[in-house]
Write a protein that holds these residues in place. Structure first.
Motif, mmCIF file in Angstrom:
data_model
loop_
_atom_site.group_PDB
_atom_site.id
_atom_site.type_symbol
_atom_site.label_atom_id
_atom_site.label_comp_id
_atom_site.label_asym_id
_atom_site.label_seq_id
_atom_site.Cartn_x
_atom_site.Cartn_y
_atom_site.Cartn_z
ATOM 1 N N GLN A 1 -0.667 4.217 -1.742
ATOM 2 C CA GLN A 1 -1.941 4.639 -1.157
ATOM 3 C C GLN A 1 -1.750 5.219 0.243
ATOM 4 O O GLN A 1 -2.504 6.097 0.676
ATOM 5 C CB GLN A 1 -2.922 3.453 -1.081
ATOM 6 C CG GLN A 1 -3.516 3.050 -2.423
ATOM 7 C CD GLN A 1 -2.505 2.366 -3.346
ATOM 8 O OE1 GLN A 1 -1.619 1.645 -2.893
ATOM 9 N NE2 GLN A 1 -2.621 2.621 -4.642
ATOM 10 N N ILE B 1 -10.413 1.441 -6.941
ATOM 11 C CA ILE B 1 -10.141 1.755 -5.532
ATOM 12 C C ILE B 1 -8.865 2.600 -5.409
ATOM 13 O O ILE B 1 -8.805 3.551 -4.619
ATOM 14 C CB ILE B 1 -10.028 0.457 -4.691
ATOM 15 C CG1 ILE B 1 -11.395 -0.239 -4.634
ATOM 16 C CG2 ILE B 1 -9.525 0.749 -3.284
ATOM 17 C CD1 ILE B 1 -11.378 -1.646 -4.062
ATOM 18 N N CYS C 1 -8.657 6.153 -3.568
ATOM 19 C CA CYS C 1 -7.702 6.484 -2.509
ATOM 20 C C CYS C 1 -7.157 7.902 -2.703
ATOM 21 O O CYS C 1 -6.839 8.605 -1.745
ATOM 22 C CB CYS C 1 -6.548 5.489 -2.490
ATOM 23 S SG CYS C 1 -7.053 3.852 -1.956
ATOM 24 N N ASP D 1 0.826 -1.221 0.000
ATOM 25 C CA ASP D 1 0.000 0.000 0.000
ATOM 26 C C ASP D 1 0.858 1.268 0.000
ATOM 27 O O ASP D 1 0.387 2.341 0.350
ATOM 28 C CB ASP D 1 -0.937 -0.005 1.215
ATOM 29 C CG ASP D 1 -0.176 0.026 2.543
ATOM 30 O OD1 ASP D 1 1.081 0.106 2.530
ATOM 31 O OD2 ASP D 1 -0.833 -0.036 3.594
ATOM 32 N N ILE E 1 -8.257 -0.890 1.884
ATOM 33 C CA ILE E 1 -8.433 -1.363 0.498
ATOM 34 C C ILE E 1 -9.147 -2.711 0.504
ATOM 35 O O ILE E 1 -10.069 -2.958 -0.279
ATOM 36 C CB ILE E 1 -7.052 -1.467 -0.201
ATOM 37 C CG1 ILE E 1 -6.413 -0.074 -0.284
ATOM 38 C CG2 ILE E 1 -7.173 -2.109 -1.580
ATOM 39 C CD1 ILE E 1 -4.918 -0.079 -0.572
ATOM 40 N N VAL F 1 -13.010 5.051 1.159
ATOM 41 C CA VAL F 1 -12.292 3.783 1.310
ATOM 42 C C VAL F 1 -12.066 3.480 2.795
ATOM 43 O O VAL F 1 -12.245 2.349 3.251
ATOM 44 C CB VAL F 1 -10.953 3.833 0.548
ATOM 45 C CG1 VAL F 1 -10.225 2.497 0.629
ATOM 46 C CG2 VAL F 1 -11.180 4.212 -0.916
#
Lengths: 454, 497
Positions: free
Chosen positions: B400, B457, B461, B397, B410, B468
């Protein structure tokens, strides 16, 4: 390849996206000298039609419990499985789900486990039930290892000779490199665990005493007597082993008699014998032991909107967090079989479980009375039994069972398998599936065989 | 978002009372035959002190209540039957229903494990045939089918290694385990009485051979390694790894959880592996059942055969089968009876269905599918290890988390799109891991829908991180208070009377 949906067109497109020209290129990280250049030496693929034919042909070589009246027990019992148990298990949402690590989309599995835990607790009279272990033998091992962790400066466990011999063998395998000594307490002349024998082994090194009830020879143990015999040893943990779980419908629960752990095999709760597994091990403990429990537990909580919900909890005991310091190495458990048990226990409920147990008890008592009258048949133990009878005759038990088999009866489990000196002894198990006619026929055939010349 | 809207997993259900709350005095869900023997005096056959008069608190429900209750509960679950379940290393592939039918043939389901061998030749033949197939797949000379789970197989293997070393004079003290390993590896090693020494992975996520060379000494019993490892990366130096261990008299244990990535392509025996367990439920498609039952057979090299658990299944020259319990050097018995026979039947049914050509295809398409996802998502998610992927791919991640959105968010958001999330708690060496394993049974269009959702997604983000972070929005319950469950544990239902 009916389980592989992608067509060669799909595969071509996917390879293009990946930027490779062939599937083989995807395996370049495996050194060439390790890659096979020919298919495995296995038979060619089978269609469903061929597969059915093959398995049915193989199954026909078994003498299964649907072809003969079975009196086999010794840890695995032929009980009735209501139709809706298996039909509910086949629902894909249960059958093909994984361990409920994402609770928001696994509430079904989590709730059924929570219910299963509640059933265990009600049946054993103890507070905290595990979400399921592999089977009775490993549940017993986990119970012993758990108590050894609770009482760290001790090293000895007293195990009754009435505990299933295969459970004891499994325990010995697990502890072979650990600092745990397994000592066996004898049975007395009535087939119960000898209190003198327990007393003889009892000292400060003992962390637990384990007694099975009904024990391997079918005899119902007196939990209170065991408690009294061990009360002087402070901190000692009493483990009740239950290999025939249907007995909990009528036997006083171990939690009511100063036992802090109950463990055993849940196969009786609607699960077919299937040659020994999969079964479901249960482990239930007093509340103060909950943080020492191995494996999974499901707890109640709420979501952000305040709705009641279920989640795997107290995970800090488990292998994926504590690694080498975890309470056990268990990862896969028996969730689907625990679900079968939950469905069975719910369906039978308060009265049904008692009725099953009453029928087992009553029918076994009837058979025992019939066998008592047969000359040459001896039942060494006169203590109360639940549904299994230890019988000895003047004949070799293996030959006797072979003769019974010719009459369409699976007559019992010969004890020579476990005890060299018991060539003529065997165990006979009775369940709610037996009719009076079955029991009469059994007694008649046995009488003819034992009385007759060989 | 289109998919998120149409894919509510619940059919509008959000809760179902406990079965105990459906209970009403006098309801029945069963009927037994009338007791047809004379009743004995209860006090005579079972004295009052040994029995209970009722099971207080147990439920009283009808069959209708039971069927509806469990059917409604089932709808609160997501399953592989419902769609892609890309849980890395857990290998959630399609579960063929013919396997279920085979396990339920009465001639198999109703056999008792303590019957005389002559009465159960069919069951023994199934065990023997499965063992032959696994020997061929492993490239190893002998297999035990007794272990009932992967971790149970690990313990079996390590106990065998201990016994073999003990026989040669020194059981040794340590098991080496890479830091990327499954948590069961160190737990099993500790359970067998060993101390664990962890090995750091190198920048490619694999084992460093120089480090290994330094770490293996006369006190090391074995290395437990996962091939391919939990990053989905093949240990290309596996033969050298085996040589390093063998030179020092140590064993190479392979965690075969990821066997599905090279079944029919390469064989553990030829890699120098001494012991391997295979999670049959993963590679050979037996259903996971919400957490089990599984089966974890163990294959061994020649040197470890004497130590296999008892009994072993053998075939006589006349074609009959028997169980050999007379094995003086055996570690003993790992479980009562013979393992999870019903699971073994399902696995054999699968192997027979796939046959010689099919098993190789399993690995090929599983690897293709994973690489397809990797190719489609690598511009949206950070790939911490750029080594070639086999059957699973691990993202992180990292990109993100700049927007304060993390892996867990997520994962939860994916549920709104109708997909089970990937594995996120693992491997420990990747911070914010997203471990995706599609398996070979997913069609391209399902992979595309999943990738579209993941890309959407990633965009959310950046544009609407709150959406999210508060996910999931469409599931039966939303995020749970897990801390509360652990702090004030409620582990069974108490009737509030």
């Amino acid at each position: 390849m009916r389980f592989i949906p992608n067509s060669s067109e799909d595969i071509r497109e996917m390879l293009k996206t990946i930027g490779k020209s062939s599937i083989n290129e995807l395996f370049e990280s495996i050194p060439a000298e390790l890659r096979l250049d020919a298919p495995l030496d296995l038979p060619p693929p089978m269609s469903e039609i061929e597969l059915r034919r093959w398995f049915r042909g193989v199954a026909d070589r078994n003498l299964s419990g649907d072809k003969a009246v079975s009196f086999l027990g010794a840890g695995v019992y032929h009980h009735y499985q209501p139709a809706c148990v298996d039909q509910l298990l086949l629902r894909g949402e249960f059958l093909t789900a994984y361990t409920p690590y994402q609770p928001e989309i696994s509430q079904g599995t989590l709730q059924t486990i929570f219910e299963y835990q509640t059933h265990q607790s009600l049946l054993t009279g103890l507070e905290v039930a595990n979400a399921s272990l592999y089977d009775g033998s490993t549940a017993f091992v986990e119970a012993v290892l758990m108590t050894s962790r609770v009482r760290r400066n001790t090293s000895k466990v007293i195990v009754s000779r009435g505990v299933h011999p295969e459970y004891v063998e499994t325990l010995r395998t697990y502890v072979q490199n650990l600092d745990i000594e397994v000592v066996m307490a004898d049975l007395d002349d009535e087939g119960r665990t000898s209190l003198e024998s327990i007393a003889a082994h009892l000292d400060e090194a003992v962390f637990a005493v384990a007694v099975q009830s009904p024990n391997f020879f079918g005899v119902v143990e007196d939990y209170d007597a065991v408690r009294q015999a061990t009360e002087q040893q402070e901190g000692l943990i009493r483990i009740a082993v239950i290999a025939e779980a249907s007995s909990l419908g009528i036997l006083s629960p171990p939690g009511a008699h100063g036992f802090q752990i109950a463990c055993g095999e849940g196969q009786a709760w609607g699960i077919a014998p299937q040659f020994g597994g999969p079964f479901v091990g249960f482990l239930v403990a007093a509340d103060e032991l909950k943080r020492h429990m191995p494996g999974r537990l499901v707890g109640e909580t709420v979501d952000v909107d305040g709705r009641r919900a279920w989640v795997l909890t107290l995970a800090s005991r488990e292998q994926h967090i504590r690694r080498g310091k975890a309470t056990s190495n268990i990862c896969t458990n028996q969730a689907l079989i625990a679900l079968a048990a939950n469905i069975y226990l719910s369906l039978m409920g308060k009265d049904g479980l008692r009725e099953v147990a009453m029928q087992c008890l009553g029918k076994a008592a009837y058979l025992r009375r019939r066998l008592e009258r047969i000359e040459g048949v001896e039942m060494p133990y006169s203590s109360p039994i639940y549904n299994e009878i230890f019988v000895r005759t003047s004949k070799n038990a293996d030959s006797l069972m072979e003769a019974m088999e010719k009459r369409g009866i699976l007559g019992g489990v010969p004890l020579a398998r476990y005890f060299d000196e018991e060539k003529n002894g065997f165990l006979v198990a009775v369940t709610e599936l037996h009719t009076r006619a079955d029991l009469d026929r059994y007694a008649d055939e046995l009488e003819a065989l034992v009385g007759g010349a060989e | 978002m289109a998919r998120a809207e149409k894919s509510s997993v619940t059919q509008g259900l959000t809760r179902e009372s406990l079965i105990f709350q459906h209970s009403r005095t006098g309801r029945r869900g069963y009927r037994l035959p009338e007791m047809d023997v004379e009743e004995a005096n209860l006090d005579e056959i079972l004295p009052a002190g040994l029995r209970r008069e009722s099971i207080e608190g147990e439920c009283e429900v009808s069959e209708v209540d039971v069927i509806r209750h469990f059917t409604r509960l089932s709808k609160l679950n997501v399953s592989i039957d419902g769609g892609l379940y890309p849980l890395g290393s857990c290998t959630m592939k399609h579960n063929p229903r013919i396997n279920e039918e085979m396990a339920r043939i009465p001639g198999l389901a109703l056999t008792h494990p303590l019957q005389a061998e002559r009465q159960v030749q069919g069951s023994l033949e199934i065990l023997w045939t499965l063992e032959q197939s696994l020997r061929e797949i492993f490239g190893l000379p002998k297999v035990t089918l007794q272990p009932v789970a992967g971790a149970h197989g690990e313990l079996t293997g390590i106990l065998m290694i201990h016994k073999a070393l003990e026989k040669s004079g020194n059981p040794r003290k340590y098991i080496l385990i890479p830091d990327s390993a499954h948590g069961t590896n160190p737990a099993s090693a500790a359970f067998a009485g060993y101390d664990v020494r962890e090995l750091k992975s190198n920048s490619r996520g694999t084992l460093d051979l120089d480090l290994l060379e330094k770490e293996v000494d006369e006190d090391v019993a074995a290395l437990m390694i996962t091939v391919p490892n939990t990053l989905g990366v093949f240990e290309s130096g596996i033969r050298e790894i085996a040589d390093i261990l063998h030179r020092k008299g140590a064993y190479l244990y392979c965690d075969g959880a990821n066997l599905n990535s090279f079944v029919g392509i390469a064989r553990p025996g030829e890699m120098g592996i001494d012991v391997i367990h295979s999670n049959l439920h993963k590679t050979f498609s037996t259903p996971h059942g919400g957490g089990g039952p599984g089966a974890g057979p163990v294959g061994v090299a020649e040197s470890l055969i004497p130590y296999l658990p008892t009994p072993t299944v053998e075939r006589r020259d006349d074609g009959t089968f028997w169980l050999d319990a007379d094995r003086p050097e055996s570690i003993g018995r790992m479980r009562a009876f013979y393992g999870n026979f019903g699971v073994l039947v399902r696995a054999l049914a699968y192997i027979r269905t796939m046959g010689d050509s099919g098993l190789r295809r399993v690995a090929e398409i599983a690897v293709l599918n994973a690489n397809y996802i990797r190719a489609r998502l690598r511009d949206s998610y950070h790939l911490p290890y750029d080594a070639p992927s086999l059957h699973e791919v691990v993202f992180s991640d990292k990109w993100q988390s700049k927007h304060d959105v993390h892996t867990l968010d997520i994962a939860k958001r994916l549920m709104d799109f109708g997909f089970h999330p990937p594995t996120i708690y693992f491997p420990l060496i990747v911070s914010g891991a997203l471990m995706i394993e599609p398996t070979e049974t997913e069609p391209k269009e399902e992979l595309d829908a999943f990738c579209d959702a993941m890309i959407a997604i990633a965009k959310e983000c950046e544009e609407n991180p709150e959406l999210v972070k508060t996910a999931p929005h469409t599931t039966p319950v939303r995020r749970l208070d897990e801390a509360r469950a652990a702090r004030q544990p409620i582990l069974s239902w108490q009737n509030p009377v």
